[in-house]
Design an enzyme around this catalytic site. Structure first.
Site, PDB file in Angstrom:
ATOM      1  CG  ASN A   1      -6.014  -8.509  -3.302  1.00 52.27           C
ATOM      2  OD1 ASN A   1      -4.974  -8.431  -3.959  1.00 52.27           O
ATOM      3  ND2 ASN A   1      -6.481  -7.499  -2.589  1.00 52.27           N
TER       4      ASN A   1
ATOM      5  CG  ASN B   1       1.892  -7.596  -0.326  1.00 50.22           C
ATOM      6  OD1 ASN B   1       2.522  -8.636  -0.118  1.00 50.22           O
ATOM      7  ND2 ASN B   1       1.363  -7.310  -1.489  1.00 50.22           N
ATOM      8  CB  THR B   2      -1.206  -4.480   5.090  1.00 46.48           C
ATOM      9  OG1 THR B   2      -0.900  -3.520   4.069  1.00 46.48           O
ATOM     10  CG2 THR B   2      -1.381  -3.751   6.417  1.00 46.48           C
TER      11      THR B   2
ATOM     12  CB  SER C   1      -3.466  -6.178   0.519  1.00 45.60           C
ATOM     13  OG  SER C   1      -2.050  -6.181   0.440  1.00 45.60           O
TER      14      SER C   1
ATOM     15  CG  PHE D   1      -2.078  -0.927   1.227  1.00 39.70           C
ATOM     16  CD1 PHE D   1      -2.403  -1.672   0.106  1.00 39.70           C
ATOM     17  CD2 PHE D   1      -2.841  -1.100   2.379  1.00 39.70           C
ATOM     18  CE1 PHE D   1      -3.466  -2.582   0.119  1.00 39.70           C
ATOM     19  CE2 PHE D   1      -3.907  -1.992   2.400  1.00 39.70           C
ATOM     20  CZ  PHE D   1      -4.218  -2.735   1.276  1.00 39.70           C
TER      21      PHE D   1
HETATM   22  C1  LIG Z   1       1.523  -4.632  -8.727  1.00 45.37           C
HETATM   23  C2  LIG Z   1       0.178  -4.917  -8.165  1.00 45.37           C
HETATM   24  C3  LIG Z   1      -0.332  -4.087  -7.189  1.00 45.37           C
HETATM   25  C4  LIG Z   1      -1.606  -4.333  -6.662  1.00 45.37           C
HETATM   26  N1  LIG Z   1      -2.104  -3.481  -5.727  1.00 45.37           N
HETATM   27  C5  LIG Z   1      -3.370  -3.674  -5.280  1.00 45.37           C
HETATM   28  C6  LIG Z   1      -3.938  -2.759  -4.367  1.00 45.37           C
HETATM   29  O1  LIG Z   1      -3.339  -1.756  -3.988  1.00 45.37           O
HETATM   30  N2  LIG Z   1      -5.199  -3.015  -3.913  1.00 45.37           N
HETATM   31  C7  LIG Z   1      -5.927  -4.100  -4.336  1.00 45.37           C
HETATM   32  O2  LIG Z   1      -7.078  -4.271  -3.912  1.00 45.37           O
HETATM   33  N3  LIG Z   1      -5.402  -4.979  -5.215  1.00 45.37           N
HETATM   34  C8  LIG Z   1      -4.156  -4.783  -5.698  1.00 45.37           C
HETATM   35  N4  LIG Z   1      -3.630  -5.663  -6.587  1.00 45.37           N
HETATM   36  C9  LIG Z   1      -4.416  -6.856  -6.973  1.00 45.37           C
HETATM   37  C10 LIG Z   1      -5.188  -6.662  -8.279  1.00 45.37           C
HETATM   38  O3  LIG Z   1      -6.153  -5.639  -8.142  1.00 45.37           O
HETATM   39  C11 LIG Z   1      -5.898  -7.973  -8.678  1.00 45.37           C
HETATM   40  O4  LIG Z   1      -6.851  -8.309  -7.686  1.00 45.37           O
HETATM   41  C12 LIG Z   1      -4.912  -9.130  -8.840  1.00 45.37           C
HETATM   42  O5  LIG Z   1      -3.696  -8.698  -9.395  1.00 45.37           O
HETATM   43  C13 LIG Z   1      -5.480 -10.253  -9.701  1.00 45.37           C
HETATM   44  O6  LIG Z   1      -5.753  -9.799 -11.008  1.00 45.37           O
HETATM   45  P1  LIG Z   1      -4.728 -10.017 -12.237  1.00 45.37           P
HETATM   46  O7  LIG Z   1      -4.345 -11.468 -12.233  1.00 45.37           O
HETATM   47  O8  LIG Z   1      -5.524  -9.613 -13.452  1.00 45.37           O
HETATM   48  O9  LIG Z   1      -3.590  -9.119 -11.991  1.00 45.37           O
HETATM   49  C14 LIG Z   1      -2.365  -5.448  -7.135  1.00 45.37           C
HETATM   50  C15 LIG Z   1      -1.827  -6.277  -8.119  1.00 45.37           C
HETATM   51  C16 LIG Z   1      -0.586  -6.024  -8.644  1.00 45.37           C
HETATM   52  C17 LIG Z   1      -0.045  -6.938  -9.717  1.00 45.37           C
END
Ligand SMILES: Cc1cc2nc3c(=O)[nH]c(=O)nc-3n(C[C@H](O)[C@H](O)[C@H](O)COP(=O)(O)O)c2cc1C
Length: 343
Positions: free
Chosen positions: A234, A173-174, A171, A112
């Site tokens: 997520n 990561n927190t 997430s 975050f």
């Molecule tokens: C670099 C990165 C940062 C992300 N940051 C957030 C975030 O701040 N908040 C959140 O709800 N999801 C975050 N996500 C998750 C994405 O919104 C999504 O749920 C997840 O990547 C799965 O979708 P995808 O396979 O199409 O990437 C992040 C994903 C990536 C790759």
């Protein structure tokens, strides 16, 4: 696609986070124009919001709401900015973002990193909300003594500039954040955020790493507290077999290896909620077939992020047009008719 094929080697020569910053900077230079036109069959109303197409940009790409209109102009039907926390925070030490090219995946442990809600609020005030659907994903500060209070203040602060709000408690990561998905904590959180009485609909974003009974429990709490949609899912902390040298990096895995897990989680939430609450499918969506599968499995809308890293921003438009073709081939007049039509 041809243009992105040309610039991709330059972007991939940079480390992943630098490439991301360069992309945001480049997007800011693109003159604003109107979003592309899509077939009427792609329009739908979910949680009272009119969506021009069901293909959205997932949270995490535009954390600080720097380029939401530019992403709508590129063909996303909606854009979720954030996660944004009440106060700015730096996030985890770098490196914290890894491209797993051989796996068409990403691992991130950003934590975050964001400029805080007041700055994003000002930026979003400048966006014409008529332009398209911009949702705001909110979180808690890592050092917050009262995380539920952070969500409450986030809802209050961001609702005036959000077409919808997403409560992100998934997430990885927190440290401890996913604990808010647990029984007592989730009830307390959802009751507290609904107490605000925000005008914007509230969505809940969940993790794909679910124990037996979790979908039933989370869906029930969401329905009882009148949450407007559940975003599934997520990133995952699970590590399916991966080829890339970054496979062992800590953080959340997204992209192609997440696809079966996220699809399975969506199906479990569909069974658990029996259509009582809209679901938004996300995780490993890279093609129109992936999006179509997710809609037929019960998603009213879909989102993506990782596939855009590999395919470029034209992906949203390609998937939307591919969905329109699949709808007419299957004899459906619109997206709403196709939702949950598998079996
Ligand atoms: C670099 C990165 C940062 C992300 N940051 C957030 C975030 O701040 N908040 C959140 O709800 N999801 C975050 N996500 C998750 C994405 O919104 C999504 O749920 C997840 O990547 C799965 O979708 P995808 O396979 O199409 O990437 C992040 C994903 C990536 C790759």
């Amino acid at each position: 696609m041809a243009f992105y094929r040309f610039i991709r080697p330059f972007a991939f020569a940079l480390d992943a986070e630098r490439a991301h910053r360069a992309t945001i900077a480049a997007l800011k230079l693109v003159p604003k124009h109107h979003p592309p036109h899509f077939p009427d069959s792609l329009k739908s109303t979910v949680a009272g919001i009119d969506f021009p197409t069901p293909v959205g940009l997932a949270a995490g790409f535009d954390k600080d709401a720097e380029v939401p209109e530019e992403m709508l102009d590129l063909g996303f039907g909606f854009v979720e900015v954030g996660t944004i926390t009440p106060r700015p925070q730096a996030g985890n030490p770098k490196p914290r973002l890894f491209r797993l090219r051989q796996d068409e995946a990403v691992i991130n442990r950003m934590g975050f990193n964001n400029g805080g809600q007041p700055a994003a609020f000002q930026r979003l005030l400048g966006c014409g909300q008529l332009h398209g659907v911009i949702g705001v994903n909110i979180g808690a500060n890592k050092d917050s003594a009262d995380r539920i209070a952070d969500y409450v203040s986030g809802v209050r602060a961001m609702a005036p500039v959000a077409r919808y709000l997403t409560i992100n408690i998934s997430s990885p990561n927190t440290p401890g954040l996913r604990g808010l998905q647990d029984e007592g904590a989730l009830d307390e959180l959802l009751a507290a955020v609904q107490q605000v009485g925000a005008k914007a609909p509230i969505f809940l974003k969940v993790a794909p790493d679910l124990a037996e009974g979790d979908p039933e429990r989370i869906a029930r709490a969401s329905i009882d507290h009148k949450i407007d949609a559940i975003i599934v899912s997520n990133t995952t902390v699970v590590r399916p077999p991966l080829k890339s040298r970054y496979a062992a990096e800590q953080g959340g895995l997204s992209g192609a290896p997440l696809k079966p897990l996220a699809l399975d989680a969506l199906r479990r939430f569909r069974r658990a909620s029996a259509g009582e609450i809209p679901l938004i499918g996300v995780g490993g969506i890279a093609t129109a077939d992936d999006a179509w599968e997710r809609i037929r499995a019960g998603a009213s809308l879909v989102q993506l992020y990782s596939a855009m890293v590999y395919e470029g921003p034209g992906i949203a438009r390609r998937i939307a047009h591919g969905l329109a073709q699949r709808l007419s081939r299957a004899g459906f007049a619109n997206i709403a008719e196709a939702i949950g039509s598998e079996r």
